[in-house]
Design an enzyme around this catalytic site. Structure first.
Site, PDB file in Angstrom:
ATOM      1  N   THR A 260      10.976  -7.268 -11.514  1.00 15.47           N
ATOM      2  CA  THR A 260      10.391  -8.578 -11.805  1.00 15.47           C
ATOM      3  C   THR A 260       9.206  -8.830 -10.878  1.00 15.47           C
ATOM      4  O   THR A 260       9.309  -8.670  -9.668  1.00 15.47           O
ATOM      5  CB  THR A 260      11.440  -9.692 -11.621  1.00 15.47           C
ATOM      6  OG1 THR A 260      12.524  -9.463 -12.514  1.00 15.47           O
ATOM      7  CG2 THR A 260      10.833 -11.061 -11.902  1.00 15.47           C
TER       8      THR A 260
ATOM      9  N   ASN B  83      -6.853   3.926   9.609  1.00 13.03           N
ATOM     10  CA  ASN B  83      -6.180   2.734  10.129  1.00 13.03           C
ATOM     11  C   ASN B  83      -6.026   2.711  11.642  1.00 13.03           C
ATOM     12  O   ASN B  83      -5.754   1.661  12.224  1.00 13.03           O
ATOM     13  CB  ASN B  83      -4.796   2.590   9.480  1.00 13.03           C
ATOM     14  CG  ASN B  83      -3.897   3.785   9.746  1.00 13.03           C
ATOM     15  OD1 ASN B  83      -4.276   4.920   9.446  1.00 13.03           O
ATOM     16  ND2 ASN B  83      -2.724   3.557  10.289  1.00 13.03           N
TER      17      ASN B  83
ATOM     18  N   HIS C  45      -1.489  -8.037   2.943  1.00 15.99           N
ATOM     19  CA  HIS C  45      -1.358  -8.556   4.300  1.00 15.99           C
ATOM     20  C   HIS C  45      -2.427  -8.020   5.251  1.00 15.99           C
ATOM     21  O   HIS C  45      -2.502  -8.436   6.401  1.00 15.99           O
ATOM     22  CB  HIS C  45       0.045  -8.275   4.853  1.00 15.99           C
ATOM     23  CG  HIS C  45       0.319  -6.853   5.218  1.00 15.99           C
ATOM     24  ND1 HIS C  45       0.390  -6.431   6.519  1.00 15.99           N
ATOM     25  CD2 HIS C  45       0.558  -5.761   4.453  1.00 15.99           C
ATOM     26  CE1 HIS C  45       0.667  -5.143   6.552  1.00 15.99           C
ATOM     27  NE2 HIS C  45       0.766  -4.705   5.318  1.00 15.99           N
TER      28      HIS C  45
ATOM     29  N   SER D 239      -3.177  -3.559   0.075  1.00 16.97           N
ATOM     30  CA  SER D 239      -2.025  -4.281   0.611  1.00 16.97           C
ATOM     31  C   SER D 239      -2.509  -5.645   1.083  1.00 16.97           C
ATOM     32  O   SER D 239      -3.383  -5.732   1.952  1.00 16.97           O
ATOM     33  CB  SER D 239      -1.396  -3.492   1.769  1.00 16.97           C
ATOM     34  OG  SER D 239      -0.129  -4.015   2.094  1.00 16.97           O
TER      35      SER D 239
ATOM     36  N   GLN E 212      -7.286  -0.376   4.453  1.00 15.56           N
ATOM     37  CA  GLN E 212      -8.014  -0.987   5.566  1.00 15.56           C
ATOM     38  C   GLN E 212      -9.408  -1.469   5.165  1.00 15.56           C
ATOM     39  O   GLN E 212     -10.066  -2.176   5.941  1.00 15.56           O
ATOM     40  CB  GLN E 212      -8.131  -0.010   6.737  1.00 15.56           C
ATOM     41  CG  GLN E 212      -6.821   0.289   7.444  1.00 15.56           C
ATOM     42  CD  GLN E 212      -6.275  -0.913   8.218  1.00 15.56           C
ATOM     43  OE1 GLN E 212      -6.995  -1.854   8.543  1.00 15.56           O
ATOM     44  NE2 GLN E 212      -4.986  -0.873   8.509  1.00 15.56           N
TER      45      GLN E 212
ATOM     46  N   CYS F 233       2.675   1.047  12.189  1.00 15.21           N
ATOM     47  CA  CYS F 233       3.754   1.602  11.362  1.00 15.21           C
ATOM     48  C   CYS F 233       4.607   2.578  12.162  1.00 15.21           C
ATOM     49  O   CYS F 233       5.707   2.924  11.761  1.00 15.21           O
ATOM     50  CB  CYS F 233       3.177   2.305  10.138  1.00 15.21           C
ATOM     51  SG  CYS F 233       2.199   1.247   9.062  1.00 15.21           S
TER      52      CYS F 233
ATOM     53  N   GLY G 264       0.793  -1.216   0.000  1.00 15.14           N
ATOM     54  CA  GLY G 264       0.000   0.000   0.000  1.00 15.14           C
ATOM     55  C   GLY G 264       0.827   1.269   0.000  1.00 15.14           C
ATOM     56  O   GLY G 264       0.463   2.268  -0.637  1.00 15.14           O
ATOM     57  N   THR G 265       1.940   1.264   0.726  1.00 15.06           N
ATOM     58  CA  THR G 265       2.785   2.464   0.801  1.00 15.06           C
ATOM     59  C   THR G 265       3.338   2.829  -0.568  1.00 15.06           C
ATOM     60  O   THR G 265       3.295   3.998  -0.985  1.00 15.06           O
ATOM     61  CB  THR G 265       3.927   2.251   1.806  1.00 15.06           C
ATOM     62  OG1 THR G 265       3.375   2.144   3.122  1.00 15.06           O
ATOM     63  CG2 THR G 265       4.906   3.418   1.775  1.00 15.06           C
TER      64      THR G 265
END
Length: 377
Positions: free
Chosen positions: A238, A152, A202, A200, A180, A328, A71-72
């Site tokens: 890649t 978040n 995860h 993201s 989120q 974070c 996401g970042t």
């Protein structure tokens, strides 16, 4: 001692079915997608099939999905591209955004002389839409509005449709950090037009280090990473094939039980709030955490009537993982920039804890946490 994980807004455990897909890919699908031989073609086909399946979930085309490292990076790519490629000279955001947006906007202000304006937010973390309209009406500069769908830290849900409509009426581009929300809330980008969103894996039981950026068709992309012209030239590197397939599987699993999972997590959250107030009636909830309709089913940010800097550590000693704000920033001692913005000076002196749930969270884990909180409080 039990091990209880209540920090799912930071990251979620990988679903076993996702691990299986990634394991099989590592064994059987090791080719470089840029290679023209059969191993490369096989890898390329799996990546493009994943792109199509992900695009379908959001009712967009595969060409509008760009895979990133999370996401970042996706937020950075979108904001950077808006300035260097789409002629944006002004960004409207808020002071409670994820730092991936705030710090990127500050960088663009410094490096490209972009004007930054901050829309007011109330003490629940909801942007003032009247102020947003005033800001948009105050300048003829080409503007990007960047406001996150679900905060978040406090879980407040942005009225995405209303903001989208305002941006369209004022010819502004609209980016929403949806990290989120994806995997927990339905997003149909034809029903609710947003120019750019981010994900993201995860955050919805997929692997770390992979995500995507959505760029609405018609907006060309200038890459930040140069070298191999992967992702149709939008991002050189890649492709992370195994993680992309893991993200696809995680999103398909989440989408298949979206409403059922949301109902389950809201029931857990409601039960948790009721039992917390039984422990101490002075316990309050930051943002709109106590409103099941206007806050995320995954996040409950609790303001405790104590001043205990060691509470998180004490809970950890009992096997309970939670957060004091954004994970974070867990290594930071500056505190939560979100809570600093919405809480009074007096309330900031008290201890706030973010509990965050997933479909894998059990009522037994909530009961154990309540028991330990009762002892500690």
């Amino acid at each position: 001692m039990k091990n209880v994980y209540l920090d799912n807004a930071a990251t979620t455990p990988i679903d076993p079915e996702v691990i299986q897909v990634m394991h099989e890919s590592m064994q059987e699908n090791f080719g470089n997608p840029s290679s023209t031989h059969q191993f490369g073609r096989k890898a390329k086909n799996t990546v493009e099939n994943a792109r199509k399946n992900i695009a379908k979930i959001f009712n967009v085309t595969a060409s509008e999905i760009i895979f990133t490292a999370g996401g970042t990076e996706a937020d950075n790519l979108i904001l950077h591209n808006a300035v260097v490629n789409l002629d944006v000279t002004r960004i409207i955001t808020s002071k409670i955004e994820h730092h991936a947006v705030i710090h990127t906007a500050e960088f663009l202000e410094k490096e490209y002389n972009v004007e930054i304006d901050y829309v007011d937010v109330d003490n629940c973390g909801t942007p003032n839409l009247h102020h947003l309209k005033q800001l948009l009406q105050s300048s003829e500069k080409k503007t990007l509005v960047s406001l996150m769908y679900i905060n978040n830290e406090i879980g407040t849900i942005l009225p995405l449709g209303e903001v989208s409509k305002i941006c369209i009426e004022h010819n502004a581009l609209f980016h929403s950090d949806t990290v989120q929300a994806i995997g927990h809330y339905e997003i149909d980008l034809q029903l609710t037009p947003v120019d750019f969103i981010t994900a993201s894996a995860h955050k919805f039981h997929g692997p770390k280090g992979v995500g995507f950026a959505y760029f609405k068709k018609g907006y060309g992309i200038q890459p930040m990473l140069h070298g191999g012209d992967q992702e149709k030239g939008a991002r050189s590197s890649t492709e992370n094939v195994h993680s992309i397939l893991g993200m696809e599987k995680a999103l398909l699993l989440a989408s298949a039980s979206l409403e059922e999972d949301k109902k389950y997590m809201n029931e857990l959250k409601s039960y948790f709030m009721i039992e917390l107030n039984k422990i101490n009636s002075k316990i309050r909830f930051n943002g709109k955490s106590s409103n099941l309709d206007e806050s995320s089913c995954t996040i409950l940010n609790v303001l405790l009537p104590i001043k205990n800097e060691m509470l998180l550590f004490s809970l950890d000693l009992h096997g309970i993982a939670v957060s004091g704000g954004s994970a974070c920033q867990s290594g930071s001692n500056v505190g939560s920039h979100v809570l600093h913005e919405i809480l009074s000076d007096e309330d900031q002196e008290f201890t706030s804890v973010r509990f965050s749930f997933s479909r894998k969270t059990s009522k037994e884990e909530i009961d154990y946490t309540l028991q330990k909180l009762k002892e500690l409080l």
